[in-house]
Design a protein around this motif. Structure first.
Motif, short mmCIF file in Angstrom:
data_model
loop_
_atom_site.label_atom_id
_atom_site.label_comp_id
_atom_site.label_asym_id
_atom_site.label_seq_id
_atom_site.Cartn_x
_atom_site.Cartn_y
_atom_site.Cartn_z
N LYS A 73 -53.04 1.56 -33.84
CA LYS A 73 -52.92 1.85 -32.76
C LYS A 73 -54.01 3.37 -32.96
N PHE A 74 -54.80 3.76 -33.88
CA PHE A 74 -55.67 4.03 -33.95
C PHE A 74 -57.00 3.63 -33.77
N GLN A 75 -57.07 2.04 -34.24
CA GLN A 75 -58.31 2.25 -34.30
C GLN A 75 -58.65 1.06 -32.52
N ALA A 76 -57.32 1.31 -32.32
CA ALA A 76 -57.35 1.21 -30.51
C ALA A 76 -58.01 2.39 -29.94
N ILE A 77 -57.69 2.82 -30.30
CA ILE A 77 -58.24 4.10 -29.66
C ILE A 77 -59.66 4.75 -29.77
N VAL A 78 -60.05 3.95 -31.33
CA VAL A 78 -61.29 4.23 -31.78
C VAL A 78 -61.93 3.81 -30.57
N ASP A 79 -61.90 2.24 -30.36
CA ASP A 79 -62.81 1.03 -29.65
C ASP A 79 -61.88 1.06 -27.68
N ALA A 80 -62.14 1.58 -27.54
CA ALA A 80 -61.36 2.50 -25.94
C ALA A 80 -62.54 3.14 -25.72
N PRO A 81 -63.11 3.15 -24.23
CA PRO A 81 -64.26 3.07 -23.43
C PRO A 81 -63.74 4.23 -23.12
N ASP A 82 -62.69 4.79 -23.29
CA ASP A 82 -61.98 6.36 -22.36
C ASP A 82 -61.82 6.65 -23.59
N PHE A 83 -62.23 7.99 -24.08
CA PHE A 83 -61.22 8.20 -25.63
C PHE A 83 -59.85 9.12 -25.71
N PHE A 84 -60.54 9.76 -24.32
CA PHE A 84 -58.72 11.17 -23.91
C PHE A 84 -58.46 9.95 -23.21
N ALA A 85 -58.23 8.78 -22.73
CA ALA A 85 -57.91 8.43 -21.73
C ALA A 85 -57.24 7.58 -22.95
N ALA A 86 -57.73 6.75 -23.61
CA ALA A 86 -56.88 6.06 -24.93
C ALA A 86 -55.96 7.02 -25.25
N LEU A 87 -55.95 8.31 -25.44
CA LEU A 87 -55.49 9.64 -26.10
C LEU A 87 -54.35 9.23 -25.52
N ALA A 88 -54.38 9.44 -24.23
CA ALA A 88 -53.25 10.07 -23.06
C ALA A 88 -52.25 9.17 -23.40
N LEU A 89 -52.87 7.42 -23.62
CA LEU A 89 -51.81 6.06 -23.63
C LEU A 89 -51.14 6.30 -24.89
N ALA A 90 -51.86 6.64 -25.81
CA ALA A 90 -51.18 6.09 -27.00
C ALA A 90 -50.22 7.50 -27.36
N ALA A 91 -49.98 8.35 -26.74
CA ALA A 91 -48.93 10.07 -26.41
C ALA A 91 -47.61 9.00 -26.02
N ARG A 92 -48.18 8.77 -24.53
CA ARG A 92 -46.81 8.20 -24.16
C ARG A 92 -46.34 6.84 -24.74
N ARG A 93 -46.67 6.32 -25.55
CA ARG A 93 -46.32 5.98 -25.92
C ARG A 93 -45.46 6.08 -27.12
N TYR A 94 -45.98 6.93 -28.44
CA TYR A 94 -44.93 7.83 -29.07
C TYR A 94 -44.41 8.34 -29.10
N ILE A 95 -44.47 9.47 -27.25
CA ILE A 95 -43.32 10.07 -26.93
C ILE A 95 -42.67 10.01 -26.07
N VAL A 96 -43.24 9.18 -25.10
CA VAL A 96 -42.30 8.70 -24.01
C VAL A 96 -41.44 7.87 -24.09
N GLU A 97 -42.31 5.95 -23.86
CA GLU A 97 -41.26 5.33 -24.50
C GLU A 97 -41.28 4.46 -25.77
N GLU A 98 -41.21 5.55 -26.58
CA GLU A 98 -40.75 4.27 -28.32
C GLU A 98 -39.03 4.70 -28.06
N SER A 99 -38.45 3.75 -28.88
CA SER A 99 -37.29 3.47 -28.10
C SER A 99 -36.14 4.75 -28.99
N MET A 100 -35.40 5.38 -28.32
CA MET A 100 -34.10 6.34 -28.98
C MET A 100 -33.66 5.67 -30.54
N ASP A 101 -34.20 4.38 -30.85
CA ASP A 101 -33.68 4.62 -32.62
C ASP A 101 -34.70 4.40 -33.21
N GLU A 102 -36.30 4.21 -32.43
CA GLU A 102 -37.03 4.51 -33.41
C GLU A 102 -37.17 6.33 -33.29
#
Length: 214
Positions: A73-102
């Motif tokens: 996931k970190f490498q995907a942010i580094v490789d993304a064309p828009d740094f802050f947009a990629a960071l926002a997507l990662a934040a959504r993935r871990y904060i909002v979309e992560e399952s309650m089990d995880e």
């Protein structure tokens, strides 16, 4: 034939880890027995112990998965064309979309690390991997000009990790907490930490209040 056997062993290992995650999330580390994990994985105790001799060994296996996922996931942010947009997507993935089990699993591991020296060592390794990956991402942001060079990256990374830990805990213990609603504020704080935007005004305001005796 050897390759097929290796793949079968890898698949079985993944099944055991998935079963253990469900049990730990549902019943906690201490509330889960190896027998319950066997039942969840639909295998005999002898079969389970060939892969993992203890619950601590299972946590170590989960940590290996987490490290690989974090690195990807970190490498995907580094490789993304828009740094802050990629960071926002990662934040959504871990904060909002992560399952309650995880979410519950990670908070359970954190809590157990306070009591169990072996789990504490495993957890410290996870934290170090996350910090290393976070710093690599932030350094890439500086190199691209997205983050000013004067930002203290170690402090920024520590604060971001603390924010994520806190939001994870809030999701785990507060059924009314809405991560979707909290996400924009997290992104604003992240932008502030990584750009210093507004920092000078806040510093002046605090200095003025201190001088006025507030």
């Amino acid at each position: 034939m050897r390759r097929a056997n290796t793949q079968l062993q890898m698949d079985r290992r993944e099944e055991i880890l998935a079963a253990a995650k469900s049990c730990f999330s549902r019943n906690g580390f201490h509330g889960t027995s190896m027998q319950e994990i066997c039942a969840e994985a639909r295998m005999s105790p002898g079969g389970l112990y060939r892969y993992f001799p203890s619950k601590e060994a299972i946590i170590a296996g989960i940590a290996e998965q987490d490290r690989a996922d974090v690195a990807e996931k970190f490498q995907a942010i580094v490789d993304a064309p828009d740094f802050f947009a990629a960071l926002a997507l990662a934040a959504r993935r871990y904060i909002v979309e992560e399952s309650m089990d995880e979410v519950c699993l990670h908070t359970e591991i954190k809590a157990e690390s306070r009591r169990n020296p072996e789990i504490a060592k495993i957890y410290a390794g996870i934290e170090q991997a996350v910090m290393t990956g976070m710093l690599n991402v932030l350094r890439a942001g500086v190199a691209r000009g997205d983050i000013p060079p004067h930002i203290n990256l170690e402090i920024a990374a520590t604060m971001l990790m603390a924010l994520v830990d806190g939001l994870y805990w809030r999701r785990a213990v507060d059924p009314a907490f809405d991560a979707e609603t909290a996400l924009p504020s997290l992104l604003e704080v992240t932008h502030f930490l990584l750009t210093g935007s507004g920092k000078q005004n806040i510093t002046k305001e605090l200095a003025g209040r201190t001088a006025a005796g507030e």
